[in-house]
Design a protein around this motif. Sequence first.
Motif, PDB file in Angstrom:
ATOM      1  N   LEU A 230      31.755  38.318  42.851  1.00 31.64           N
ATOM      2  CA  LEU A 230      31.438  36.903  43.035  1.00 31.64           C
ATOM      3  C   LEU A 230      30.681  36.674  44.336  1.00 31.64           C
ATOM      4  CD1 LEU A 230      31.748  33.952  42.113  1.00 31.64           C
ATOM      5  CD2 LEU A 230      33.861  33.895  43.445  1.00 31.64           C
ATOM      6  N   ARG A 231      31.138  37.286  45.415  1.00 29.68           N
ATOM      7  CA  ARG A 231      30.474  37.099  46.711  1.00 29.68           C
ATOM      8  C   ARG A 231      29.035  37.608  46.688  1.00 29.68           C
ATOM      9  NH1 ARG A 231      35.683  39.328  49.759  1.00 29.68           N
ATOM     10  NH2 ARG A 231      36.887  37.390  49.808  1.00 29.68           N
ATOM     11  N   VAL A 232      28.831  38.781  46.103  1.00 31.62           N
ATOM     12  CA  VAL A 232      27.490  39.348  46.066  1.00 31.62           C
ATOM     13  C   VAL A 232      26.602  38.545  45.123  1.00 31.62           C
ATOM     14  CG1 VAL A 232      26.170  41.414  45.495  1.00 31.62           C
ATOM     15  CG2 VAL A 232      28.311  41.628  46.720  1.00 31.62           C
ATOM     16  N   ALA A 233      27.151  38.035  44.019  1.00 32.90           N
ATOM     17  CA  ALA A 233      26.364  37.213  43.094  1.00 32.90           C
ATOM     18  C   ALA A 233      25.939  35.909  43.750  1.00 32.90           C
ATOM     19  CB  ALA A 233      27.163  36.942  41.825  1.00 32.90           C
TER      20      ALA A 233
ATOM     21  N   VAL B 201      31.167  45.007  36.432  1.00 29.23           N
ATOM     22  CA  VAL B 201      31.516  45.985  35.394  1.00 29.23           C
ATOM     23  C   VAL B 201      32.654  46.885  35.874  1.00 29.23           C
ATOM     24  CG1 VAL B 201      30.633  47.971  34.120  1.00 29.23           C
ATOM     25  CG2 VAL B 201      29.256  45.906  34.309  1.00 29.23           C
ATOM     26  N   MET B 202      32.643  47.269  37.136  1.00 31.24           N
ATOM     27  CA  MET B 202      33.742  48.076  37.680  1.00 31.24           C
ATOM     28  C   MET B 202      35.053  47.291  37.651  1.00 31.24           C
ATOM     29  SD  MET B 202      31.775  49.981  40.840  1.00 31.24           S
ATOM     30  CE  MET B 202      33.270  50.223  41.742  1.00 31.24           C
ATOM     31  N   SER B 203      34.984  45.984  37.892  1.00 32.40           N
ATOM     32  CA  SER B 203      36.176  45.146  37.840  1.00 32.40           C
ATOM     33  C   SER B 203      36.750  45.117  36.428  1.00 32.40           C
ATOM     34  CB  SER B 203      35.826  43.726  38.293  1.00 32.40           C
ATOM     35  OG  SER B 203      36.902  42.861  38.068  1.00 32.40           O
ATOM     36  N   ARG B 204      35.903  44.995  35.427  1.00 36.51           N
ATOM     37  CA  ARG B 204      36.372  45.002  34.038  1.00 36.51           C
ATOM     38  C   ARG B 204      37.003  46.342  33.678  1.00 36.51           C
ATOM     39  NH1 ARG B 204      34.568  40.775  30.948  1.00 36.51           N
ATOM     40  NH2 ARG B 204      34.738  41.938  29.011  1.00 36.51           N
TER      41      ARG B 204
ATOM     42  N   TYR C 229      33.859  37.851  36.874  1.00 37.65           N
ATOM     43  CA  TYR C 229      32.681  37.047  37.190  1.00 37.65           C
ATOM     44  C   TYR C 229      31.402  37.681  36.635  1.00 37.65           C
ATOM     45  CZ  TYR C 229      36.012  34.825  40.265  1.00 37.65           C
ATOM     46  OH  TYR C 229      37.117  34.191  40.762  1.00 37.65           O
ATOM     47  N   LEU C 230      31.495  38.189  35.411  1.00 38.23           N
ATOM     48  CA  LEU C 230      30.352  38.841  34.776  1.00 38.23           C
ATOM     49  C   LEU C 230      29.229  37.837  34.521  1.00 38.23           C
ATOM     50  CD1 LEU C 230      29.207  41.449  33.590  1.00 38.23           C
ATOM     51  CD2 LEU C 230      30.264  40.823  31.417  1.00 38.23           C
ATOM     52  N   TYR C 231      29.579  36.607  34.144  1.00 35.78           N
ATOM     53  CA  TYR C 231      28.549  35.605  33.873  1.00 35.78           C
ATOM     54  C   TYR C 231      27.774  35.241  35.132  1.00 35.78           C
ATOM     55  CZ  TYR C 231      30.850  35.162  29.405  1.00 35.78           C
ATOM     56  OH  TYR C 231      31.396  35.429  28.180  1.00 35.78           O
ATOM     57  N   TRP C 232      28.459  35.142  36.260  1.00 32.41           N
ATOM     58  CA  TRP C 232      27.765  34.863  37.521  1.00 32.41           C
ATOM     59  C   TRP C 232      26.833  36.014  37.881  1.00 32.41           C
ATOM     60  CZ3 TRP C 232      27.329  30.504  40.130  1.00 32.41           C
ATOM     61  CH2 TRP C 232      28.252  29.504  39.916  1.00 32.41           C
TER      62      TRP C 232
ATOM     63  N   VAL D  68      23.800  45.056  42.405  1.00 29.63           N
ATOM     64  CA  VAL D  68      25.091  45.431  43.001  1.00 29.63           C
ATOM     65  C   VAL D  68      26.194  44.505  42.481  1.00 29.63           C
ATOM     66  CG1 VAL D  68      26.364  45.569  45.180  1.00 29.63           C
ATOM     67  CG2 VAL D  68      24.041  46.454  45.033  1.00 29.63           C
ATOM     68  N   ALA D  69      25.889  43.219  42.349  1.00 24.91           N
ATOM     69  CA  ALA D  69      26.874  42.274  41.802  1.00 24.91           C
ATOM     70  C   ALA D  69      27.238  42.636  40.373  1.00 24.91           C
ATOM     71  CB  ALA D  69      26.335  40.854  41.860  1.00 24.91           C
ATOM     72  N   LEU D  70      26.262  43.023  39.589  1.00 24.12           N
ATOM     73  CA  LEU D  70      26.518  43.417  38.211  1.00 24.12           C
ATOM     74  C   LEU D  70      27.377  44.689  38.145  1.00 24.12           C
ATOM     75  CD1 LEU D  70      25.848  42.621  35.297  1.00 24.12           C
ATOM     76  CD2 LEU D  70      23.899  44.164  35.442  1.00 24.12           C
TER      77      LEU D  70
END
Length: 110
Positions: free
Chosen positions: A83-86, A61-64, A37-40, A55-57
């Motif tokens: 996604l939730r934080v975004a 990045v950690m997910s990738r 969910y990098l775009y979100w 924090v969402a960003l």
Amino acid sequence: MALSVLRSQEKSSLSGSTFFDRVCVEEQEPPPPLRSYLYWAMFACFCPAYPVNIVALVFSVMSRNSYYQGDYDGSRRLGRNALRVAVASIIIGLLVIAISCIVHLTTMEY
């Protein structure tokens, strides 16, 4: 070349017949699709809720990074958190914009 590779994977049984090593021949499962969910998270960075959208960003990045290291469960978990934080950042940003517009419009003198 291909024949020598196949012969190196061949094993003979006690009866003299040959069979292929099943581990080498079987196809491996492809990894699950990347959901970071990098775009979100990048879209949330345009909202005026700066500590939350950063924090969402970071989660994205950690997910990738987890996905490319082979930790698919960790990647899925971090992606859901991103996604939730975004979404929370977008909602907070829209609330800040709405409140500032209401305050500005109610304090205007005509």
